[in-house]
Each structure stands twice: as C-alpha cells, then as structure tokens.
Motif scaffolding. Structure first.
Motif, mmCIF file in Angstrom:
data_model
loop_
_atom_site.group_PDB
_atom_site.id
_atom_site.type_symbol
_atom_site.label_atom_id
_atom_site.label_comp_id
_atom_site.label_asym_id
_atom_site.label_seq_id
_atom_site.Cartn_x
_atom_site.Cartn_y
_atom_site.Cartn_z
ATOM 1 N N THR A 1 0.832 -1.208 0.000
ATOM 2 C CA THR A 1 0.000 0.000 0.000
ATOM 3 C C THR A 1 0.861 1.249 0.000
ATOM 4 O O THR A 1 0.583 2.219 -0.710
ATOM 5 C CB THR A 1 -0.927 0.016 1.232
ATOM 6 N N LEU A 2 1.923 1.214 0.786
ATOM 7 C CA LEU A 2 2.817 2.358 0.894
ATOM 8 C C LEU A 2 3.491 2.671 -0.438
ATOM 9 O O LEU A 2 3.713 3.838 -0.778
ATOM 10 C CB LEU A 2 3.876 2.073 1.966
ATOM 11 N N LYS A 3 3.794 1.634 -1.210
ATOM 12 C CA LYS A 3 4.501 1.813 -2.476
ATOM 13 C C LYS A 3 3.564 2.084 -3.653
ATOM 14 O O LYS A 3 4.025 2.403 -4.749
ATOM 15 C CB LYS A 3 5.338 0.561 -2.779
ATOM 16 N N ASN A 4 2.268 1.963 -3.423
ATOM 17 C CA ASN A 4 1.291 2.075 -4.508
ATOM 18 C C ASN A 4 0.878 3.532 -4.728
ATOM 19 O O ASN A 4 0.209 4.124 -3.882
ATOM 20 C CB ASN A 4 0.062 1.231 -4.175
ATOM 21 N N PHE B 1 0.407 3.793 9.809
ATOM 22 C CA PHE B 1 0.619 4.548 11.044
ATOM 23 C C PHE B 1 2.094 4.748 11.363
ATOM 24 O O PHE B 1 2.543 5.866 11.640
ATOM 25 C CB PHE B 1 -0.083 3.806 12.188
ATOM 26 N N ILE B 2 2.881 3.675 11.307
ATOM 27 C CA ILE B 2 4.279 3.772 11.719
ATOM 28 C C ILE B 2 5.083 4.623 10.742
ATOM 29 O O ILE B 2 6.013 5.332 11.136
ATOM 30 C CB ILE B 2 4.918 2.366 11.888
ATOM 31 N N PHE B 3 4.716 4.593 9.455
ATOM 32 C CA PHE B 3 5.447 5.413 8.484
ATOM 33 C C PHE B 3 5.197 6.897 8.747
ATOM 34 O O PHE B 3 6.119 7.716 8.660
ATOM 35 C CB PHE B 3 5.035 5.054 7.055
ATOM 36 N N VAL B 4 3.967 7.237 9.063
ATOM 37 C CA VAL B 4 3.640 8.627 9.397
ATOM 38 C C VAL B 4 4.398 9.060 10.644
ATOM 39 O O VAL B 4 4.898 10.188 10.734
ATOM 40 C CB VAL B 4 2.119 8.797 9.604
ATOM 41 N N ARG C 1 15.257 15.576 0.746
ATOM 42 C CA ARG C 1 15.206 14.641 -0.389
ATOM 43 C C ARG C 1 16.416 13.705 -0.377
ATOM 44 O O ARG C 1 16.296 12.510 -0.651
ATOM 45 C CB ARG C 1 15.148 15.414 -1.704
ATOM 46 N N GLN C 2 17.583 14.254 -0.051
ATOM 47 C CA GLN C 2 18.796 13.438 -0.002
ATOM 48 C C GLN C 2 18.687 12.368 1.086
ATOM 49 O O GLN C 2 19.059 11.206 0.877
ATOM 50 C CB GLN C 2 20.020 14.310 0.266
ATOM 51 N N PRO D 1 5.541 7.060 -2.802
ATOM 52 C CA PRO D 1 4.709 8.167 -3.291
ATOM 53 C C PRO D 1 4.352 9.213 -2.239
ATOM 54 O O PRO D 1 4.397 10.412 -2.517
ATOM 55 C CB PRO D 1 3.459 7.454 -3.823
ATOM 56 N N ILE D 2 4.019 8.781 -1.033
ATOM 57 C CA ILE D 2 3.610 9.772 -0.037
ATOM 58 C C ILE D 2 4.800 10.601 0.441
ATOM 59 O O ILE D 2 4.643 11.768 0.813
ATOM 60 C CB ILE D 2 2.872 9.116 1.158
ATOM 61 N N PHE D 3 6.004 10.035 0.405
ATOM 62 C CA PHE D 3 7.192 10.832 0.733
ATOM 63 C C PHE D 3 7.424 11.879 -0.352
ATOM 64 O O PHE D 3 7.768 13.033 -0.057
ATOM 65 C CB PHE D 3 8.429 9.944 0.881
ATOM 66 N N GLN D 4 7.238 11.489 -1.602
ATOM 67 C CA GLN D 4 7.379 12.438 -2.708
ATOM 68 C C GLN D 4 6.346 13.556 -2.595
ATOM 69 O O GLN D 4 6.661 14.736 -2.797
ATOM 70 C CB GLN D 4 7.231 11.692 -4.038
#
Length: 209
Positions: free
Chosen positions: A127-130, A147-150, A179-180, A191-194
C-alpha cells in the motif's frame, strides 16, 4: 511523533538490535562521557540525526535548533534527564560538530529501523509503495497512510506532529537535504514521501538561482 514505548517494540527486531549495538560501540569510544548513554539514549540520537542534517544544511545549528533537538530527543529518552551528568546533551553537541563522520552510518541504522517495522506486513508495504493509494490531498493521504510510516515521517523531518498537516515553509537547501535523506533511507520512491516533499513552500528569498 514516535514514543518511547513504540521504540522499545521496534528494537526487539534482532537485525536492528545488532546493528544498533555495533554502531553504539563505536560511538562510545569517542568520549568517556558517552559511556552512560543507554540504548534509549542512543537510538534517540540516531533518530535525531536527520534533524541535525537539515539544520546543518543552512551552515550551522542555531541555539534554537539545539534546544529543539534536545527536546525531541527527550521525548524518546527521559532517563538521562534525571542523571547527575547527562550524557545526551554532550553527545548531541558532538554529533552536530562531527556530523559528516557519522551521518551515513546513522542513516543506515534509521533505514534498518524503518524497514524492520514494515517488512513484517506485505499488505502495508504494498500500500505504501502504490501511487494509486494517494488522493492528491496530502492531509488525507497522511491520515490514510500506514501509522508507523507517518510516525517516522513526523519525527525525522518535523518539529511537531501537527506540522505534517499544516503549510510548511523551509529553505531550498533544507528541502534538498530532506530529499537526499530520503534517498539514503530508500524511501525516495515512496509516493507519499514524494508528495510530502512537494508540499513544502520555499521561503521567499531562499531560492537559489
């Protein structure tokens, strides 16, 4: 923000614990004053390292930034606060002055920490990568994200949890550093990091021609 209790759960991962122990052993050799650093202290310093890197992107760590860094570290490790000789403050100060020597090793440990929490659940990871999981509204996507990624996103790159949902203005060099760090942590293709990076507002006058 990540809590101390959540951190204890993460450190149960064998690979993470071994990597942390090895890096901590090398770090403690630097100064006898660091010998009193607990595992909690050390992992909190590790997770603070991106904030140090972002602060140093502007040239140096200001007094205000130093106070902010110390406060963030305290959220994960409160034991040192009650010690007569607090090892956390000098360790953070040392790391800020010698960051280039340790930066990549600390990021590697953070990467192991993040991935250890995600690898156990393929559904969450997929899901995270989608990219189709995004709505185009960062606030909604933050609420829908694992949750943990947030938690990591907030602690590693923000001062407070609410900052994720508010407009954030930073310098161009700070954004480049974020970004680095994302590349170093291998989350630059998430995607959500981008979307998170694209949501920053560059402060007027800080754009490099």
């Amino acid at each position: 923000m990540i809590t101390g209790s959540e951190l204890i759960t993460l450190v149960r991962d064998v690979d993470l614990y071994n990597a942390m122990t090895a890096l901590k052993k090398d770090f403690l050799k630097v100064d006898p004053a660091f010998m009193d650093l607990s595992d909690d202290d050390f992992i909190s310093i590790t997770l603070i390292s991106p904030s140090i890197g972002i602060a140093l992107a502007n040239g140096s760590v200001s007094h205000y930034e130093e106070i902010t860094l110390r406060r963030k570290a305290r959220k994960l490790s409160r034991r040192s606060f009650f010690q007569k000789n607090d090892p956390l403050a000098p360790a953070l100060r040392y790391l800020a002055y010698n960051f280039s020597e340790w930066e990549n090793r600390f990021y590697e440990l953070i990467k192991i920490t993040m991935h250890s929490s995600l690898k156990a659940n393929n559904v969450v990871l997929d899901t995270l990568k989608n990219p189709q999981a995004l709505t185009g509204d960062l606030k909604r996507d933050i609420l829908n994200a694992p949750f943990i990624f947030v938690k990591f996103l907030s602690f590693l790159f923000m001062e407070e949890d609410d900052d994720l949902l508010n407009e954030r203005a930073i310098t161009e060099v700070e954004l480049a550093k974020i970004r680095q760090i994302g590349v170093e942590l291998e989350i630059d293709n998430v995607p959500i990091f981008q979307e998170f990076c694209d949501s920053f507002v560059i402060r007027s006058g800080d754009v490099v021609e």
